[in-house]
Design an enzyme around this catalytic site. Sequence first.
Site, PDB file in Angstrom:
ATOM      1  N   ASP A 163      -3.908   5.410   6.380  1.00 60.74           N
ATOM      2  CA  ASP A 163      -4.442   6.659   6.921  1.00 60.74           C
ATOM      3  C   ASP A 163      -5.486   6.292   7.986  1.00 60.74           C
ATOM      4  O   ASP A 163      -5.116   5.950   9.107  1.00 60.74           O
ATOM      5  CB  ASP A 163      -5.017   7.440   5.727  1.00 60.74           C
ATOM      6  CG  ASP A 163      -5.465   8.842   6.054  1.00 60.74           C
ATOM      7  OD1 ASP A 163      -4.958   9.421   7.016  1.00 60.74           O
ATOM      8  OD2 ASP A 163      -6.326   9.371   5.333  1.00 60.74           O
ATOM      9  N   ARG A 179       1.229  12.134  -9.504  1.00 59.01           N
ATOM     10  CA  ARG A 179       1.751  10.787  -9.229  1.00 59.01           C
ATOM     11  C   ARG A 179       3.200  10.642  -9.676  1.00 59.01           C
ATOM     12  O   ARG A 179       3.947   9.841  -9.137  1.00 59.01           O
ATOM     13  CB  ARG A 179       0.925   9.721  -9.962  1.00 59.01           C
ATOM     14  CG  ARG A 179      -0.507   9.573  -9.476  1.00 59.01           C
ATOM     15  CD  ARG A 179      -1.109   8.290 -10.061  1.00 59.01           C
ATOM     16  NE  ARG A 179      -2.555   8.239  -9.952  1.00 59.01           N
ATOM     17  CZ  ARG A 179      -3.223   7.807  -8.883  1.00 59.01           C
ATOM     18  NH1 ARG A 179      -2.570   7.424  -7.812  1.00 59.01           N
ATOM     19  NH2 ARG A 179      -4.545   7.774  -8.865  1.00 59.01           N
ATOM     20  N   GLU A 196       0.840  -1.208   0.000  1.00 54.63           N
ATOM     21  CA  GLU A 196       0.000   0.000   0.000  1.00 54.63           C
ATOM     22  C   GLU A 196       0.872   1.254   0.000  1.00 54.63           C
ATOM     23  O   GLU A 196       1.991   1.243   0.507  1.00 54.63           O
ATOM     24  CB  GLU A 196      -0.840   0.000   1.272  1.00 54.63           C
ATOM     25  CG  GLU A 196      -2.313   0.109   1.216  1.00 54.63           C
ATOM     26  CD  GLU A 196      -3.025   1.022   0.244  1.00 54.63           C
ATOM     27  OE1 GLU A 196      -2.441   1.619  -0.675  1.00 54.63           O
ATOM     28  OE2 GLU A 196      -4.243   1.138   0.437  1.00 54.63           O
ATOM     29  N   PHE A 255      -1.802  16.200   3.832  1.00 54.72           N
ATOM     30  CA  PHE A 255      -2.131  15.520   2.579  1.00 54.72           C
ATOM     31  C   PHE A 255      -0.926  15.549   1.657  1.00 54.72           C
ATOM     32  O   PHE A 255      -0.475  16.621   1.252  1.00 54.72           O
ATOM     33  CB  PHE A 255      -3.360  16.153   1.908  1.00 54.72           C
ATOM     34  CG  PHE A 255      -3.866  15.302   0.785  1.00 54.72           C
ATOM     35  CD1 PHE A 255      -4.636  14.180   1.045  1.00 54.72           C
ATOM     36  CD2 PHE A 255      -3.542  15.601  -0.527  1.00 54.72           C
ATOM     37  CE1 PHE A 255      -5.079  13.353   0.011  1.00 54.72           C
ATOM     38  CE2 PHE A 255      -3.985  14.786  -1.572  1.00 54.72           C
ATOM     39  CZ  PHE A 255      -4.754  13.670  -1.301  1.00 54.72           C
TER      40      PHE A 255
HETATM   41  P1  5GP Z   1      -7.490   4.894   4.536  1.00 53.73           P
HETATM   42  O1  5GP Z   1      -8.594   3.940   4.153  1.00 53.73           O
HETATM   43  O2  5GP Z   1      -6.390   4.284   5.342  1.00 53.73           O
HETATM   44  O3  5GP Z   1      -8.046   6.149   5.178  1.00 53.73           O
HETATM   45  O4  5GP Z   1      -6.930   5.483   3.194  1.00 53.73           O
HETATM   46  C1  5GP Z   1      -6.025   4.918   2.400  1.00 53.73           C
HETATM   47  C2  5GP Z   1      -6.090   5.545   1.035  1.00 53.73           C
HETATM   48  O5  5GP Z   1      -6.459   6.947   1.100  1.00 53.73           O
HETATM   49  C3  5GP Z   1      -4.723   5.540   0.432  1.00 53.73           C
HETATM   50  O6  5GP Z   1      -4.493   4.342  -0.272  1.00 53.73           O
HETATM   51  C4  5GP Z   1      -4.763   6.750  -0.459  1.00 53.73           C
HETATM   52  O7  5GP Z   1      -5.334   6.409  -1.696  1.00 53.73           O
HETATM   53  C5  5GP Z   1      -5.676   7.720   0.254  1.00 53.73           C
HETATM   54  N1  5GP Z   1      -4.911   8.701   1.068  1.00 53.73           N
HETATM   55  C6  5GP Z   1      -4.858   8.790   2.405  1.00 53.73           C
HETATM   56  N2  5GP Z   1      -4.063   9.792   2.794  1.00 53.73           N
HETATM   57  C7  5GP Z   1      -3.565  10.336   1.671  1.00 53.73           C
HETATM   58  C8  5GP Z   1      -2.640  11.408   1.404  1.00 53.73           C
HETATM   59  O8  5GP Z   1      -2.084  12.079   2.277  1.00 53.73           O
HETATM   60  N3  5GP Z   1      -2.385  11.661   0.096  1.00 53.73           N
HETATM   61  C9  5GP Z   1      -2.952  10.969  -0.930  1.00 53.73           C
HETATM   62  N4  5GP Z   1      -2.616  11.301  -2.154  1.00 53.73           N
HETATM   63  N5  5GP Z   1      -3.807   9.944  -0.720  1.00 53.73           N
HETATM   64  C10 5GP Z   1      -4.097   9.634   0.565  1.00 53.73           C
END
Ligand code: 5GP
Length: 178
Positions: free
Chosen positions: A102, A164, A98, A151
Amino acid sequence: MHKDVGAILLNEAEIKARILEMGAEIAAEYKDKNPVMIAVLKGSFIFMADLVRAMDMPSRIEFLGVSSYGDKTTTTGAVQITRDLDCDIEGRHVIVVEDILDSGLTLSYLISYLQNRKPASVAICTLLDKPERRKVEVDARYKGFTIPDAFVVGYGLDFAEQYRNLPYIGVLKPEVYA
Ligand code: 5GP
């Protein structure tokens, strides 16, 4: 530096050095296990490419497409599989690759999705960890960097499908997504 990036959090050299360590660590533990490496699309495609080249051992490469519903910069945990695996993982050792952990909602959904297919084991390898935002507990066996609650984009991570290709990980200026 890109004009929309406020600060570089991790530069190319730091990322490269850490991934070499992670690859060696995984190789030491999975040497004879021929694990199935599952990259969660799209954010982890660059990390996956560098990680498997840092692992001096056999493995199978797979991609899992997911889209999560949420607002622009957070996820709700409702995950849809948009591209499934090409192989049966029953009895296989699986490593989920991954980009960022987050809230943990995406990975906790994916882990139960994969567990239903009866793999021998499932471990998580995440490049970034934002522990401050965790909503559900997720145990990541391999973690590249712990980062603050900001972020970030670059090195595979996007905002609205942009950034990206940046070779570093940077903090997106808040006015870009406000
Ligand atoms: P979670 O389900 O753990 O909240 O989120 C995971 C997904 O959220 C990551 O795979 C990513 O796609 C997106 N995400 C979470 N934080 C960030 C961030 O700081 N930047 C970006 N670009 N995507 C994030």
